[in-house]
Design a protein around this motif. Structure first.
Motif, PDB file in Angstrom:
ATOM      1  N   HIS A 193     -15.492 -13.399   7.313  1.00  0.00           N
ATOM      2  CA  HIS A 193     -15.790 -12.724   8.573  1.00  0.00           C
ATOM      3  C   HIS A 193     -17.175 -12.097   8.446  1.00  0.00           C
ATOM      4  O   HIS A 193     -17.394 -11.247   7.575  1.00  0.00           O
ATOM      5  N   GLY A 194     -18.094 -12.529   9.279  1.00  0.00           N
ATOM      6  CA  GLY A 194     -19.441 -11.975   9.235  1.00  0.00           C
ATOM      7  C   GLY A 194     -20.227 -12.493   8.047  1.00  0.00           C
ATOM      8  O   GLY A 194     -19.843 -13.471   7.400  1.00  0.00           O
ATOM      9  N   ILE A 195     -21.336 -11.826   7.742  1.00  0.00           N
ATOM     10  CA  ILE A 195     -22.231 -12.300   6.694  1.00  0.00           C
ATOM     11  C   ILE A 195     -22.230 -11.426   5.444  1.00  0.00           C
ATOM     12  O   ILE A 195     -22.932 -11.713   4.487  1.00  0.00           O
ATOM     13  N   ARG A 196     -21.431 -10.364   5.441  1.00  0.00           N
ATOM     14  CA  ARG A 196     -21.457  -9.425   4.310  1.00  0.00           C
ATOM     15  C   ARG A 196     -20.254  -9.554   3.373  1.00  0.00           C
ATOM     16  O   ARG A 196     -19.970  -8.645   2.603  1.00  0.00           O
ATOM     17  N   GLY A 197     -19.522 -10.666   3.472  1.00  0.00           N
ATOM     18  CA  GLY A 197     -18.457 -10.918   2.510  1.00  0.00           C
ATOM     19  C   GLY A 197     -17.077 -10.412   2.877  1.00  0.00           C
ATOM     20  O   GLY A 197     -16.184 -10.435   2.038  1.00  0.00           O
ATOM     21  N   GLU A 198     -16.883  -9.967   4.128  1.00  0.00           N
ATOM     22  CA  GLU A 198     -15.531  -9.554   4.512  1.00  0.00           C
ATOM     23  C   GLU A 198     -14.637 -10.783   4.619  1.00  0.00           C
ATOM     24  O   GLU A 198     -15.086 -11.876   4.939  1.00  0.00           O
ATOM     25  N   LEU A 199     -13.354 -10.558   4.355  1.00  0.00           N
ATOM     26  CA  LEU A 199     -12.352 -11.612   4.395  1.00  0.00           C
ATOM     27  C   LEU A 199     -11.306 -11.294   5.452  1.00  0.00           C
ATOM     28  O   LEU A 199     -10.848 -10.159   5.545  1.00  0.00           O
ATOM     29  N   VAL A 200     -10.923 -12.295   6.229  1.00  0.00           N
ATOM     30  CA  VAL A 200      -9.800 -12.158   7.143  1.00  0.00           C
ATOM     31  C   VAL A 200      -8.548 -12.498   6.339  1.00  0.00           C
ATOM     32  O   VAL A 200      -8.448 -13.585   5.761  1.00  0.00           O
ATOM     33  N   VAL A 201      -7.601 -11.543   6.280  1.00  0.00           N
ATOM     34  CA  VAL A 201      -6.403 -11.710   5.461  1.00  0.00           C
ATOM     35  C   VAL A 201      -5.157 -11.636   6.344  1.00  0.00           C
ATOM     36  O   VAL A 201      -4.987 -10.689   7.111  1.00  0.00           O
ATOM     37  N   ASP A 202      -4.303 -12.675   6.215  1.00  0.00           N
ATOM     38  CA  ASP A 202      -2.968 -12.628   6.812  1.00  0.00           C
ATOM     39  C   ASP A 202      -2.120 -11.750   5.914  1.00  0.00           C
ATOM     40  O   ASP A 202      -1.984 -12.030   4.711  1.00  0.00           O
ATOM     41  N   VAL A 203      -1.543 -10.703   6.466  1.00  0.00           N
ATOM     42  CA  VAL A 203      -0.759  -9.746   5.685  1.00  0.00           C
ATOM     43  C   VAL A 203       0.665 -10.258   5.531  1.00  0.00           C
ATOM     44  O   VAL A 203       1.280 -10.707   6.493  1.00  0.00           O
ATOM     45  N   ARG A 204       1.183 -10.172   4.317  1.00  0.00           N
ATOM     46  CA  ARG A 204       2.555 -10.585   4.041  1.00  0.00           C
ATOM     47  C   ARG A 204       3.298  -9.490   3.291  1.00  0.00           C
ATOM     48  O   ARG A 204       3.992  -9.741   2.323  1.00  0.00           O
ATOM     49  N   THR A 205       3.094  -8.259   3.745  1.00  0.00           N
ATOM     50  CA  THR A 205       3.762  -7.109   3.138  1.00  0.00           C
ATOM     51  C   THR A 205       4.046  -6.083   4.218  1.00  0.00           C
ATOM     52  O   THR A 205       3.335  -6.014   5.218  1.00  0.00           O
ATOM     53  N   ASP A 206       5.085  -5.304   4.016  1.00  0.00           N
ATOM     54  CA  ASP A 206       5.399  -4.211   4.937  1.00  0.00           C
ATOM     55  C   ASP A 206       4.525  -2.994   4.677  1.00  0.00           C
ATOM     56  O   ASP A 206       4.524  -2.062   5.454  1.00  0.00           O
ATOM     57  N   SER A 207       3.810  -2.995   3.560  1.00  0.00           N
ATOM     58  CA  SER A 207       3.020  -1.832   3.171  1.00  0.00           C
ATOM     59  C   SER A 207       1.552  -2.188   2.967  1.00  0.00           C
ATOM     60  O   SER A 207       1.001  -2.007   1.877  1.00  0.00           O
ATOM     61  N   PRO A 208       0.882  -2.685   4.019  1.00  0.00           N
ATOM     62  CA  PRO A 208      -0.519  -3.071   3.830  1.00  0.00           C
ATOM     63  C   PRO A 208      -1.406  -1.894   3.441  1.00  0.00           C
ATOM     64  O   PRO A 208      -2.368  -2.063   2.695  1.00  0.00           O
ATOM     65  N   GLY A 209      -1.084  -0.699   3.911  1.00  0.00           N
ATOM     66  CA  GLY A 209      -1.879   0.476   3.553  1.00  0.00           C
ATOM     67  C   GLY A 209      -1.842   0.756   2.068  1.00  0.00           C
ATOM     68  O   GLY A 209      -2.829   1.206   1.482  1.00  0.00           O
ATOM     69  N   ASP A 210      -0.713   0.470   1.422  1.00  0.00           N
ATOM     70  CA  ASP A 210      -0.590   0.670  -0.024  1.00  0.00           C
ATOM     71  C   ASP A 210      -1.188  -0.503  -0.797  1.00  0.00           C
ATOM     72  O   ASP A 210      -1.938  -0.317  -1.754  1.00  0.00           O
ATOM     73  N   ARG A 211      -0.843  -1.701  -0.413  1.00  0.00           N
ATOM     74  CA  ARG A 211      -1.274  -2.899  -1.147  1.00  0.00           C
ATOM     75  C   ARG A 211      -2.779  -3.130  -1.054  1.00  0.00           C
ATOM     76  O   ARG A 211      -3.373  -3.684  -1.975  1.00  0.00           O
ATOM     77  N   PHE A 212      -3.396  -2.749   0.088  1.00  0.00           N
ATOM     78  CA  PHE A 212      -4.825  -2.993   0.296  1.00  0.00           C
ATOM     79  C   PHE A 212      -5.616  -1.684   0.346  1.00  0.00           C
ATOM     80  O   PHE A 212      -6.655  -1.606   0.981  1.00  0.00           O
ATOM     81  N   ALA A 213      -5.119  -0.662  -0.340  1.00  0.00           N
ATOM     82  CA  ALA A 213      -5.827   0.617  -0.420  1.00  0.00           C
ATOM     83  C   ALA A 213      -7.086   0.439  -1.270  1.00  0.00           C
ATOM     84  O   ALA A 213      -7.135  -0.421  -2.156  1.00  0.00           O
ATOM     85  N   VAL A 214      -8.092   1.249  -0.995  1.00  0.00           N
ATOM     86  CA  VAL A 214      -9.318   1.199  -1.787  1.00  0.00           C
ATOM     87  C   VAL A 214      -8.971   1.389  -3.263  1.00  0.00           C
ATOM     88  O   VAL A 214      -8.216   2.291  -3.628  1.00  0.00           O
ATOM     89  N   GLY A 215      -9.456   0.480  -4.099  1.00  0.00           N
ATOM     90  CA  GLY A 215      -9.198   0.531  -5.532  1.00  0.00           C
ATOM     91  C   GLY A 215      -7.974  -0.255  -5.980  1.00  0.00           C
ATOM     92  O   GLY A 215      -7.747  -0.412  -7.184  1.00  0.00           O
ATOM     93  N   ALA A 216      -7.174  -0.749  -5.018  1.00  0.00           N
ATOM     94  CA  ALA A 216      -5.981  -1.521  -5.386  1.00  0.00           C
ATOM     95  C   ALA A 216      -6.396  -2.780  -6.139  1.00  0.00           C
ATOM     96  O   ALA A 216      -7.362  -3.451  -5.780  1.00  0.00           O
ATOM     97  N   ARG A 217      -5.671  -3.071  -7.201  1.00  0.00           N
ATOM     98  CA  ARG A 217      -5.928  -4.271  -8.003  1.00  0.00           C
ATOM     99  C   ARG A 217      -4.873  -5.312  -7.675  1.00  0.00           C
ATOM    100  O   ARG A 217      -3.677  -5.033  -7.762  1.00  0.00           O
ATOM    101  N   LEU A 218      -5.342  -6.488  -7.300  1.00  0.00           N
ATOM    102  CA  LEU A 218      -4.472  -7.599  -6.937  1.00  0.00           C
ATOM    103  C   LEU A 218      -4.842  -8.800  -7.786  1.00  0.00           C
ATOM    104  O   LEU A 218      -5.918  -8.842  -8.386  1.00  0.00           O
ATOM    105  N   VAL A 219      -3.975  -9.779  -7.792  1.00  0.00           N
ATOM    106  CA  VAL A 219      -4.295 -11.066  -8.397  1.00  0.00           C
ATOM    107  C   VAL A 219      -4.661 -12.010  -7.270  1.00  0.00           C
ATOM    108  O   VAL A 219      -3.919 -12.134  -6.295  1.00  0.00           O
ATOM    109  N   GLY A 220      -5.821 -12.655  -7.387  1.00  0.00           N
ATOM    110  CA  GLY A 220      -6.237 -13.672  -6.428  1.00  0.00           C
ATOM    111  C   GLY A 220      -5.964 -15.034  -7.031  1.00  0.00           C
ATOM    112  O   GLY A 220      -6.503 -15.367  -8.091  1.00  0.00           O
TER     113      GLY A 220
END
Length: 177
Positions: free
Chosen positions: A12-39
């Motif tokens: 999304h755009g030119i600065r590296g944002e990603l459009v993400v389909d959410v598959r969790t009831d807790s997006p605020g927790d899972r995608f909080a600043v600093g959250a570590r995920l496996v890609g």
């Protein structure tokens, strides 16, 4: 066990944002600043995993716009299209509410009617703006979507590996096979 919490749809755009389909009831927790995920990119034996760290996330048209550390331009973001974003189920907090479940707890449950006859198996939990749906593979091989509400799914027994449904007439006849 790793659980999918999102999937990168596109950049999304030119600065590296990603459009993400959410598959969790807790997006605020899972995608909080600093959250570590496996890609995870690719499938099967060709799948590769790497740790990603959330820099920012915001709502956008029913999806999330997510910035990950090190993803600062469109080309890098485009390369992540289709990446699954995962968390380890052991990292999820225990749920004290007996009427709330994580998706992975429901997937694989045997589905029974109120008389105890086996109807099929839960294959997926689908999150929609209107609420959750259980995707059920019926015994005849067809699929049906069942609203995950108490009136239709009155009982979930994780210990027994079952959920009981009381579908309104015709609901299971309208499978999405």
């Amino acid at each position: 066990m790793e659980l999918v919490v999102g999937r990168v749809v596109k950049s999304h755009g030119i600065r590296g944002e990603l459009v993400v389909d959410v598959r969790t009831d807790s997006p605020g927790d899972r995608f909080a600043v600093g959250a570590r995920l496996v890609g995870r990119t690719g499938k099967g034996p060709k799948a590769t995993d790497r740790e990603v760290v959330v820099e920012a996330a915001r709502d956008h048209s029913g999806r999330l716009l997510v910035r990950l550390e090190g993803v600062n331009d469109r080309d890098t973001a485009d390369a992540l299209r289709g990446t699954l974003l995962l968390v380890d189920s052991d990292a999820l907090p225990e749920n004290d509410d007996p009427d709330e479940f994580h998706d992975h707890q429901l997937e694989g449950l045997r589905v029974l009617d109120t008389a105890g006859a086996q109807l099929g198996e839960v294959t997926e939990v689908i999150h929609t703006p209107g609420g959750e749906l259980l995707s059920i593979r019926l015994s005849d091989g067809s699929d049906a979507l069942v609203p995950f509400v108490t009136d239709i799914v009155p009982e979930v027994d994780l210990g027994a590996g079952t959920c009981v449904i009381d579908p309104p007439e015709g609901l299971l006849d309208l499978g999405s096979s």
